[in-house]
Design a protein around this motif. Structure first.
Motif, PDB file in Angstrom:
ATOM      1  N   GLU A 166       0.846  -1.185   0.000  1.00  0.00           N
ATOM      2  CA  GLU A 166       0.000   0.000   0.000  1.00  0.00           C
ATOM      3  C   GLU A 166       0.885   1.240   0.000  1.00  0.00           C
ATOM      4  O   GLU A 166       2.090   1.170   0.253  1.00  0.00           O
ATOM      5  N   GLY A 167       0.288   2.361  -0.304  1.00  0.00           N
ATOM      6  CA  GLY A 167       1.039   3.608  -0.356  1.00  0.00           C
ATOM      7  C   GLY A 167       1.140   4.264   1.009  1.00  0.00           C
ATOM      8  O   GLY A 167       0.165   4.285   1.767  1.00  0.00           O
ATOM      9  N   VAL A 168       2.305   4.782   1.341  1.00  0.00           N
ATOM     10  CA  VAL A 168       2.490   5.576   2.566  1.00  0.00           C
ATOM     11  C   VAL A 168       3.058   6.924   2.166  1.00  0.00           C
ATOM     12  O   VAL A 168       3.697   7.070   1.121  1.00  0.00           O
ATOM     13  N   ARG A 169       2.841   7.921   3.004  1.00  0.00           N
ATOM     14  CA  ARG A 169       3.257   9.285   2.690  1.00  0.00           C
ATOM     15  C   ARG A 169       4.768   9.418   2.738  1.00  0.00           C
ATOM     16  O   ARG A 169       5.435   8.871   3.634  1.00  0.00           O
ATOM     17  N   ASN A 170       5.299  10.161   1.778  1.00  0.00           N
ATOM     18  CA  ASN A 170       6.733  10.377   1.697  1.00  0.00           C
ATOM     19  C   ASN A 170       7.021  11.860   1.486  1.00  0.00           C
ATOM     20  O   ASN A 170       6.417  12.499   0.613  1.00  0.00           O
ATOM     21  N   TYR A 171       7.925  12.399   2.281  1.00  0.00           N
ATOM     22  CA  TYR A 171       8.324  13.802   2.181  1.00  0.00           C
ATOM     23  C   TYR A 171       9.797  13.834   1.777  1.00  0.00           C
ATOM     24  O   TYR A 171      10.684  13.665   2.631  1.00  0.00           O
ATOM     25  N   PRO A 172      10.080  14.011   0.481  1.00  0.00           N
ATOM     26  CA  PRO A 172      11.459  13.885  -0.019  1.00  0.00           C
ATOM     27  C   PRO A 172      12.439  14.881   0.582  1.00  0.00           C
ATOM     28  O   PRO A 172      13.636  14.626   0.610  1.00  0.00           O
ATOM     29  N   ASN A 173      11.933  16.030   1.059  1.00  0.00           N
ATOM     30  CA  ASN A 173      12.818  17.048   1.625  1.00  0.00           C
ATOM     31  C   ASN A 173      12.901  16.988   3.147  1.00  0.00           C
ATOM     32  O   ASN A 173      13.419  17.908   3.779  1.00  0.00           O
ATOM     33  N   LYS A 174      12.339  15.923   3.710  1.00  0.00           N
ATOM     34  CA  LYS A 174      12.389  15.666   5.149  1.00  0.00           C
ATOM     35  C   LYS A 174      11.847  16.851   5.962  1.00  0.00           C
ATOM     36  O   LYS A 174      10.683  17.183   5.854  1.00  0.00           O
TER      37      LYS A 174
END
Length: 594
Positions: A166-174
Motif C-alpha cells: 500500500e502507499g504511505v506518505r513520503n516527504y522527499p525534503n524531510k
C-alpha cells in the motif's frame, strides 16, 4: 429312580415379572431423549446465538472483502516540484473473523515478536474492529525487508495474516517545510467518531496538521475494494466484484522550494520563525518554524523511543509563525499610521526625543538612554525612537491607536488555510482590561502599546501582513498557501489611507535600511530594501529579535519577516542577517567563491 430336587439355599425369590420386558426399551428412550435434547439445544445455540458469526465464518472460508486504499494526492510547490507524495511499502493485515481463540493467542504472540509491537496493542486493534469483521485490519505499516521475510517463513502458522502493498506518505525534503506541510497518521477513536459520517473507517490515514489536514478533503480520494473467492489455502480463485479506488486530487502550493530552503538555512537551529510572502497578494513563499520535525517518522508506527526523541527538541510541532509574541518596534508602522491618519499630527511633524518620558508618574525610557534630538516620522522610524512614538500614542489616545491596530489585522486570524493552528493574538482595550484585570485602561497602557509592548500579542504572520500594507501601497492582504490564478485584488482590501501617510511610512522604512537600525540589509548585491527592526522585552527570559523587510523598495515583490525567540540580541543584529539571506536567495545573488 430317585428324583433330586435343586436346593433353594442362597437363592432369592423373583416374584416381580411385570414390565421387565420393557425396562431396556425405557432406558434406551431416556438416553436417546437426553442426547437429542443436548444436541438440539446445542443446535439452537449455534443457530440462534452464534448463527451470524458461524455463517460469516463459513462464508469467510470462501469469500473475502479486500479494501483498496486510494492513492493520496501529491503536493507540489509553485514550480511543480514535489513536496509530498506517496511511495509503495509493505503493511501487515489480518482477518479478525478468521481468528480462533487458542490459535489467536499464538498468532498474536508471534506477530508481537516479529513486528516489535506489544501484544496488548494488537489485541486492542482486533477488539476495536470486532472479531466478526470480514475486512482486512492493518496492524503494521511500512515494515522492513527482514520482517517481510520472517512473516513469509511463518506464514503457515499465522492464520488470517497477510502482507500487502500500500502507499504511505513520503516527504522527499524531510524537515523542509514540515510545519506548513504537516503529516499524516491513522485516526484515533475520537477522530473516527467525529468523522464516521464522512465515510471514514477504522485504520484510515488522514492529514493531522498543516496542508495535509487543511486540504484533507481534496487529497484523500475515495476507497475502492474487491470481493474475491478464495480456496482453502487463502489463494484468490476469482474476483466476484470490485470498485476502483479514486485517487485524491493533487494540490499546488504558493511555496517556492528554493526560498523555503534558504529560509530554513537562515533560521538554522534558532528557536523562532521566518515568513516570506508576496506583499501584493499574500501568497506565502516560505514559512519556517524551529524546532522542527521530520514528517516521515509518521509513515510507520511511532514507538515510545521515537516519540521521546522527537519531543526532546522542545515542542517541535508548534508552528511559531502562527503563535503570539509582542511585536516590539516593528509595530511603530501602525503607530505612525494612526498618528498621521488621526489628523492630530501632520506628515511633517517634528518632536523632541529624550532619555525618558514621564507619563502618569512612570518613566518610559528611550532604548539608547539618551534620545536622538528633534525627529520627524521618517527619522523616528529610522532610529526607532521610543520617546517619539510615546508622544504620538499619548497624543492620539488609546481608542484611535487600537482602531488602527485592528485595521492592520491584529487581534484576529489572518484567514490563511491553516486556521486551526493559527492564534488570533490580542489587541487589548478598556473592556478587556476591566474583564480580565478589573482595572481601567490608562494612558500608560497606550504609551506601552505605541512601541509594540504591553498587552499586545501578535504572530509573525500578522506582522508580515502589517509590512505588506506600506509595501503594496495601503492594502491589507489575506495570506494563502494554495496557488491559483486569481488576481491580486481578490486577496486584498484597501485601508483607505491617505497617500501622504503611505509615502511617509515608506520613506521611513527605507531610511531604516540606509542609515538606521537595519543597515545589515543595505548591501550592493541587493536591490533597494526597506524594513524595520524590533527588540521585544520578554521577561523573565532574554529578549526577542524581529526584523521585517521588503524589496525592491519602490515596487516590492517579496517581503520577509524573521523572528528569533529569546535570542538576547537586537533585531538589527540577530534577525536582519536572516532576512538578508532569504532576500539574496530570492534575488539570486551570486556570492564570490572563497
Amino acid at each position: 429312580m430317585t428324583l433330586i430336587q435343586p436346593s433353594s439355599i442362597g437363592r432369592q425369590s423373583t416374584t416381580r415379572s411385570v414390565g421387565r420386558q420393557f425396562q431396556s426399551v425405557i432406558i434406551m428412550l431416556f438416553v436417546t431423549t437426553l442426547l437429542a435434547g443436548g444436541i438440539g439445544s446445542r443446535l439452537v445455540y449455534l443457530q440462534m446465538v452464534e448463527g451470524d458469526r458461524n455463517r460469516a465464518l463459513a462464508e469467510n472460508n470462501r469469500i473475502r472483502l479486500i479494501p483498496k486504499q486510494p492513492a493520496r494526492g501529491t503536493i507540489f510547490d509553485r514550480k511543480g516540484r514535489i513536496l509530498a507524495s506517496s511511495r509503495l511499502s509493505h503493511s501487515v493485515f489480518l482477518w479478525p473473523i478468521a481468528q480462533k481463540e487458542k490459535p489467536w493467542t499464538e498468532t498474536r504472540k508471534s506477530l508481537s515478536e516479529l513486528l516489535n509491537i506489544p501484544e496488548s496493542e494488537i489485541q486492542k486493534q482486533v477488539e476495536k474492529a470486532g472479531y466478526n469483521s470480514t475486512s482486512l485490519l492493518r496492524i503494521a505499516r511500512d515494515i522492513n525487508p527482514a520482517q517481510i521475510t520472517a512473516l513469509e517463513e511463518y506464514r503457515s502458522t499465522l492464520q488470517g495474516v497477510e502482507v500487502d502493498i500500500e502507499g504511505v506518505r513520503n516527504y522527499p525534503n524531510k524537515e523542509v517545510a514540515a510545519h506548513i506541510l504537516g503529516y499524516t497518521g491513522e485516526m484515533n477513536d475520537e477522530e473516527l467518531q467525529e468523522r464516521k459520517d464522512e465515510g471514514y473507517r477504522l485504520g484510515d490515514v488522514i492529514g493531522q496538521m498543516g496542508v495535509e489536514a487543511a486540504f484533507e478533503k481534496e487529497l484523500r480520494g475515495e476507497w475502492g475494494g474487491q470481493q474475491v473467492e478464495v480456496d482453502g489455502a487463502g489463494h484468490v480463485q476469482r474476483i466476484l466484484g470490485q470498485k476502483k479506488a479514486r485517487a485524491g486530487k493533487d494540490v499546488q502550493l504558493t511555496l517556492d522550494l528554493d526560498i523555503q530552503k534558504a529560509a530554513e538555512k537562515a533560521l538554522g537551529d534558532r528557536k523562532g520563525a521566518i515568513v516570506a510572502m508576496d506583499p501584493n497578494n499574500g501568497a506565502i513563499l516560505a514559512m519556517v518554524s524551529r524546532p522542527a520535525f521530520d514528517p516521515n517518522v509518521f509513515s510507520k508506527r511511532i514507538t515510545p523511543e521515537t516519540w521521546k526523541k522527537v519531543q526532546s527538541r522542545g515542542n517541535p510541532f508548534v508552528n511559531r509563525a502562527l503563535r503570539v509574541f509582542p511585536p516590539a518596534s516593528t509595530f511603530k508602522i501602525v503607530t505612525a499610521t494612526a498618528g498621521i491618519e488621526s489628523g492630530k499630527y501632520s506628515p511633517n511633524t517634528v518632536l523632541g526625543t529624550y532619555p525618558y518620558l514621564t507619563v502618569g508618574g512612570i518613566r518610559f525610557g528611550e532604548w539608547n538612554h539618551a534620545g536622538f534630538g528633534p525627529l520627524g516620522f521618517v527619522g523616528a522610524l529610522a532610529m526607532s525612537s521610543d520617546t517619539f512614538f510615546y508622544q504620538i500614542g499619548r497624543g492620539i489616545g488609546g481608542p484611535t491607536l487600537i482602531h488602527w491596530t485592528r485595521q492592520y489585522g491584529f487581534g484576529e486570524k489572518t484567514g490563511i488555510e491553516l486556521g486551526t493552528e493559527e492564534l488570533p493574538g490580542l489587541v487589548a482595550d478598556n473592556t478587556w482590561k476591566q474583564k480580565r484585570l478589573k482595572q481601567e485602561w490608562t494612558i500608560g497602557d497606550t504609551v506601552n502599546m505605541s512601541i509594540g509592548q504591553g498587552f499586545l500579542q501578535t504572530t509573525p504572520l500578522q506582522v508580515a501582513v502589517m509590512f505588506a500594507v506600506p509595501a503594496n501601497g495601503g492594502y491589507r492582504v489575506k495570506p494563502h498557501v494554495l496557488k491559483d490564478n486569481e488576481e491580486s485584488k481578490n486577496w486584498r482590501k484597501s485601508l483607505n489611507m491617505k497617500p501622504e501617510t503611505i509615502r511617509v511610512v515608506r520613506q521611513g522604512l527605507r531610511q531604516v535600511v540606509t542609515s538606521g537600525t537595519g543597515k545589515g540589509v543595505n548591501v550592493p548585491e541587493l536591490p533597494p530594501i526597506a524594513g524595520k527592526s524590533g527588540t521585544a522585552e520578554a521577561p523573565p527570559g532574554l529578549s526577542h529579535a524581529w526584523f521585517g523587510a521588503y524589496g525592491p523598495a519602490d515596487k516590492p515583490t517579496i517581503l520577509v519577516v524573521a523572528f528569533a525567540e529569546h535570542s538576547g540580541g537586537g533585531g538589527g543584529k540577530v534577525a536582519a542577517p536572516m532576512v538578508r539571506q532569504v532576500l539574496e536567495a530570492y534575488f539570486k545573488v551570486k556570492k564570490p567563491k572563497k
